[in-house]
Design a protein around this motif. Structure first.
Motif, PDB file in Angstrom:
ATOM      1  N   ILE A  72       3.517   9.697 -10.400  1.00 38.96           N
ATOM      2  CA  ILE A  72       2.143   9.167 -10.375  1.00 38.96           C
ATOM      3  C   ILE A  72       1.566   9.443  -8.981  1.00 38.96           C
ATOM      4  O   ILE A  72       1.510   8.546  -8.136  1.00 38.96           O
ATOM      5  N   PRO A  73       1.127  10.659  -8.724  1.00 42.07           N
ATOM      6  CA  PRO A  73       0.690  11.003  -7.351  1.00 42.07           C
ATOM      7  C   PRO A  73      -0.475  10.143  -6.853  1.00 42.07           C
ATOM      8  O   PRO A  73      -0.620   9.971  -5.640  1.00 42.07           O
ATOM      9  N   ASN A  74      -1.288   9.624  -7.765  1.00 38.32           N
ATOM     10  CA  ASN A  74      -2.409   8.778  -7.315  1.00 38.32           C
ATOM     11  C   ASN A  74      -2.081   7.284  -7.376  1.00 38.32           C
ATOM     12  O   ASN A  74      -2.983   6.441  -7.416  1.00 38.32           O
ATOM     13  N   ALA A  75      -0.783   6.946  -7.351  1.00 35.80           N
ATOM     14  CA  ALA A  75      -0.380   5.523  -7.255  1.00 35.80           C
ATOM     15  C   ALA A  75      -0.820   5.013  -5.888  1.00 35.80           C
ATOM     16  O   ALA A  75      -0.555   5.642  -4.863  1.00 35.80           O
ATOM     17  N   VAL A  76      -1.521   3.869  -5.879  1.00 35.29           N
ATOM     18  CA  VAL A  76      -2.014   3.315  -4.618  1.00 35.29           C
ATOM     19  C   VAL A  76      -1.334   2.010  -4.236  1.00 35.29           C
ATOM     20  O   VAL A  76      -1.345   1.619  -3.066  1.00 35.29           O
ATOM     21  N   SER A  77      -0.740   1.299  -5.214  1.00 28.75           N
ATOM     22  CA  SER A  77      -0.276  -0.060  -4.895  1.00 28.75           C
ATOM     23  C   SER A  77       0.875  -0.504  -5.783  1.00 28.75           C
ATOM     24  O   SER A  77       1.008  -0.067  -6.929  1.00 28.75           O
ATOM     25  N   GLY A  88      -4.207  -4.300   0.557  1.00 25.65           N
ATOM     26  CA  GLY A  88      -2.987  -3.623   1.017  1.00 25.65           C
ATOM     27  C   GLY A  88      -2.378  -4.352   2.202  1.00 25.65           C
ATOM     28  O   GLY A  88      -2.632  -4.025   3.350  1.00 25.65           O
ATOM     29  N   LEU A  89      -1.543  -5.345   1.899  1.00 25.81           N
ATOM     30  CA  LEU A  89      -1.011  -6.258   2.923  1.00 25.81           C
ATOM     31  C   LEU A  89       0.035  -5.589   3.806  1.00 25.81           C
ATOM     32  O   LEU A  89       0.144  -5.890   4.993  1.00 25.81           O
ATOM     33  N   ALA A  90       0.834  -4.699   3.208  1.00 25.37           N
ATOM     34  CA  ALA A  90       1.872  -4.001   3.963  1.00 25.37           C
ATOM     35  C   ALA A  90       1.868  -2.545   3.532  1.00 25.37           C
ATOM     36  O   ALA A  90       1.693  -2.258   2.350  1.00 25.37           O
ATOM     37  N   GLU A  91       2.031  -1.639   4.503  1.00 26.90           N
ATOM     38  CA  GLU A  91       2.107  -0.220   4.136  1.00 26.90           C
ATOM     39  C   GLU A  91       3.578   0.153   4.039  1.00 26.90           C
ATOM     40  O   GLU A  91       4.336   0.023   5.012  1.00 26.90           O
ATOM     41  N   ARG A  92       4.004   0.596   2.854  1.00 26.94           N
ATOM     42  CA  ARG A  92       5.423   0.770   2.610  1.00 26.94           C
ATOM     43  C   ARG A  92       6.038   1.875   3.459  1.00 26.94           C
ATOM     44  O   ARG A  92       7.162   1.738   3.923  1.00 26.94           O
ATOM     45  N   ILE A 107      -4.115   4.412  -9.174  1.00 25.50           N
ATOM     46  CA  ILE A 107      -3.316   3.700 -10.178  1.00 25.50           C
ATOM     47  C   ILE A 107      -2.480   2.628  -9.480  1.00 25.50           C
ATOM     48  O   ILE A 107      -1.883   2.884  -8.428  1.00 25.50           O
ATOM     49  N   ASN A 108      -2.481   1.430 -10.045  1.00 27.68           N
ATOM     50  CA  ASN A 108      -1.630   0.352  -9.538  1.00 27.68           C
ATOM     51  C   ASN A 108      -0.324   0.337 -10.333  1.00 27.68           C
ATOM     52  O   ASN A 108      -0.323   0.581 -11.533  1.00 27.68           O
ATOM     53  N   CYS A 109       0.764   0.012  -9.647  1.00 23.35           N
ATOM     54  CA  CYS A 109       2.048  -0.171 -10.316  1.00 23.35           C
ATOM     55  C   CYS A 109       2.413  -1.646 -10.256  1.00 23.35           C
ATOM     56  O   CYS A 109       2.663  -2.180  -9.175  1.00 23.35           O
ATOM     57  N   THR A 110       2.409  -2.306 -11.405  1.00 22.60           N
ATOM     58  CA  THR A 110       2.899  -3.683 -11.489  1.00 22.60           C
ATOM     59  C   THR A 110       4.407  -3.612 -11.704  1.00 22.60           C
ATOM     60  O   THR A 110       4.887  -2.781 -12.486  1.00 22.60           O
ATOM     61  N   THR A 111       5.136  -4.474 -11.020  1.00 21.70           N
ATOM     62  CA  THR A 111       6.598  -4.431 -11.119  1.00 21.70           C
ATOM     63  C   THR A 111       7.145  -5.779 -11.580  1.00 21.70           C
ATOM     64  O   THR A 111       6.494  -6.811 -11.421  1.00 21.70           O
ATOM     65  N   ASP A 112       8.360  -5.754 -12.125  1.00 22.93           N
ATOM     66  CA  ASP A 112       8.973  -7.007 -12.585  1.00 22.93           C
ATOM     67  C   ASP A 112       9.864  -7.629 -11.511  1.00 22.93           C
ATOM     68  O   ASP A 112      10.555  -8.613 -11.780  1.00 22.93           O
ATOM     69  N   ALA A 163       0.859  -1.201   0.000  1.00 26.05           N
ATOM     70  CA  ALA A 163       0.000   0.000   0.000  1.00 26.05           C
ATOM     71  C   ALA A 163       0.891   1.245   0.000  1.00 26.05           C
ATOM     72  O   ALA A 163       1.753   1.393   0.870  1.00 26.05           O
ATOM     73  N   LEU A 164       0.689   2.111  -0.985  1.00 28.48           N
ATOM     74  CA  LEU A 164       1.593   3.254  -1.159  1.00 28.48           C
ATOM     75  C   LEU A 164       1.094   4.533  -0.495  1.00 28.48           C
ATOM     76  O   LEU A 164       1.893   5.396  -0.149  1.00 28.48           O
ATOM     77  N   GLN A 165      -0.208   4.676  -0.312  1.00 29.90           N
ATOM     78  CA  GLN A 165      -0.735   5.916   0.278  1.00 29.90           C
ATOM     79  C   GLN A 165      -0.851   5.741   1.796  1.00 29.90           C
ATOM     80  O   GLN A 165      -1.236   4.666   2.267  1.00 29.90           O
ATOM     81  N   PRO A 166      -0.542   6.797   2.568  1.00 25.36           N
ATOM     82  CA  PRO A 166      -0.640   6.679   4.020  1.00 25.36           C
ATOM     83  C   PRO A 166      -2.056   6.307   4.452  1.00 25.36           C
ATOM     84  O   PRO A 166      -3.040   6.762   3.847  1.00 25.36           O
ATOM     85  N   GLY A 167      -2.156   5.444   5.455  1.00 26.84           N
ATOM     86  CA  GLY A 167      -3.474   5.081   5.999  1.00 26.84           C
ATOM     87  C   GLY A 167      -4.238   4.085   5.165  1.00 26.84           C
ATOM     88  O   GLY A 167      -5.436   3.905   5.370  1.00 26.84           O
ATOM     89  N   THR A 168      -3.584   3.387   4.235  1.00 25.40           N
ATOM     90  CA  THR A 168      -4.327   2.440   3.384  1.00 25.40           C
ATOM     91  C   THR A 168      -3.982   0.983   3.690  1.00 25.40           C
ATOM     92  O   THR A 168      -4.375   0.092   2.931  1.00 25.40           O
ATOM     93  N   LEU A 169      -3.267   0.724   4.793  1.00 23.85           N
ATOM     94  CA  LEU A 169      -3.014  -0.661   5.191  1.00 23.85           C
ATOM     95  C   LEU A 169      -4.347  -1.375   5.391  1.00 23.85           C
ATOM     96  O   LEU A 169      -5.239  -0.863   6.062  1.00 23.85           O
ATOM     97  N   GLY A 170      -4.498  -2.558   4.780  1.00 23.83           N
ATOM     98  CA  GLY A 170      -5.712  -3.352   4.965  1.00 23.83           C
ATOM     99  C   GLY A 170      -6.882  -2.931   4.102  1.00 23.83           C
ATOM    100  O   GLY A 170      -7.923  -3.588   4.113  1.00 23.83           O
TER     101      GLY A 170
END
Ligand code: R1P
Length: 295
Positions: A223-228, A255-259, A190-195, A118-125
């Motif tokens: 990407i200010p609205n990146a969420v994950s 959102g399993l872990a808040e970064r 917006i979700n960010c898929t990574t390799d 989870a990339l945005q504050p307060g979005t764990l879970g």
């Protein structure tokens, strides 16, 4: 098993018509697919699938590569859904989408329910929904070649690809119904898929030259609205967009872990959210009009 005789090197099938990796054949996979990362989540959500009206039990198979397919009927409807264990990463999602497409007739709808950072504050879970699209963040190997890599960016960010709008709307409204906190339990963006789970998600390491100390900050600035951060959704949405109008796709992830603060959900909370979001994803698939896959 490994001893299966295959034919057609362009799109391998065995003598029973089973695909090379997913291992299923016609009649075993529904037009409506719920894709999940791991076997435990697939098993948990199979509680929502019932035997077929003709008395056939819920279908279940595991391929030699570890993909699983569970197909049954949802609720009192005669609508079928397949829960597919997609495992992890872009190539595995590619196997699932292409090999499911090969054994299903007619239009398809696919929803992924994953877990994510989870990339945005307060979005764990919370359930993070890429309603505004999904980008691919990937390592740029050329940047790491000593003599030639200078000036190249070590990570590249693609442009966003969008989910199917109606299927995504269905998913959001079903999540609103099933999540204990309703709309407060989800966040769209917006979700960010990574390799990589590590380098291209900005996890630093002394063991490798990763040049990723500023990557999370760079992603959030661009990407200010990146969420994950997760590892499959881009491949699903990209392939759906290239499916000549035959596949509608959408996704969400817990959102399993808040970064930012390094907090994790408890295993108990995770199972509760998997159940609630899984029910929503299945209902979104059942409620989707398959004749409307074309954008
Ligand atoms: C990494 O731990 C895995 O978890 C996430 C990532 O996308 C990656 O597959 O999703 P799943 O829980 O669906 O596997």
């Amino acid at each position: 098993s490994k001893e299966r005789q295959m034919k057609d090197a362009n799109f391998p099938l065995d003598m029973e018509g089973r695909t090379f990796h997913l291992g299923s054949r016609k009649g075993e996979v529904s037009n409506r697919i719920l894709s999940v990362g791991d076997a435990a989540r697939a098993q948990l959500l199979s509680q929502f699938l019932k035997p077929f009206p003709n008395g056939d039990p819920v279908f279940n198979m595991v391929s030699s590569r570890g993909f699983s397919v569970t197909t049954g009927v949802v609720g009192d409807s005669d609508t079928t859904v397949s829960i597919v264990t997609t495992l992890m990463g872009l190539p595995n999602m590619d196997f699932v989408v292409r090999e499911a497409r090969a054994v299903v007739d007619g239009p398809m709808a696919v929803v992924r329910l994953g877990t994510c950072g989870a990339l945005q504050p307060g979005t764990l879970g919370k359930i993070l929904v890429p309603a505004e699209g999904c980008v691919l963040v990937h390592r740029n190997p050329d940047a790491f070649i000593d003599s030639e890599g200078e000036g190249l960016s070590p990570y590249l960010i693609s442009r966003p690809v969008l989910p199917h709008p109606t299927l995504c709307d269905n998913l959001v409204s079903e999540l609103q119904n099933t999540l204990p906190a309703g709309l407060d339990g989800l966040r769209c963006g917006i979700n960010c898929t990574t390799d990589s789970f590590y380098s291209s998600q900005g996890r630093t390491s002394n063991a490798f030259d990763d040049r990723n100390e500023n990557l999370v900050q760079q992603v959030m600035e661009e990407i200010p609205n990146a969420v994950s951060f997760e590892m499959e959704t881009f491949q699903l949405l990209h392939l759906a967009s290239c499916s000549k109008g035959t596949i509608a796709a959408a996704a969400c992830a817990i959102g399993l872990a808040e970064r930012a603060n390094n907090e994790f959900m408890s295993p108990k909370q995770l199972v509760e959210m998997e159940e609630a979001a899984g029910k929503a994803a299945i209902d979104a698939l059942v409620g989707f009009d398959l004749s409307k896959t074309e954008l």
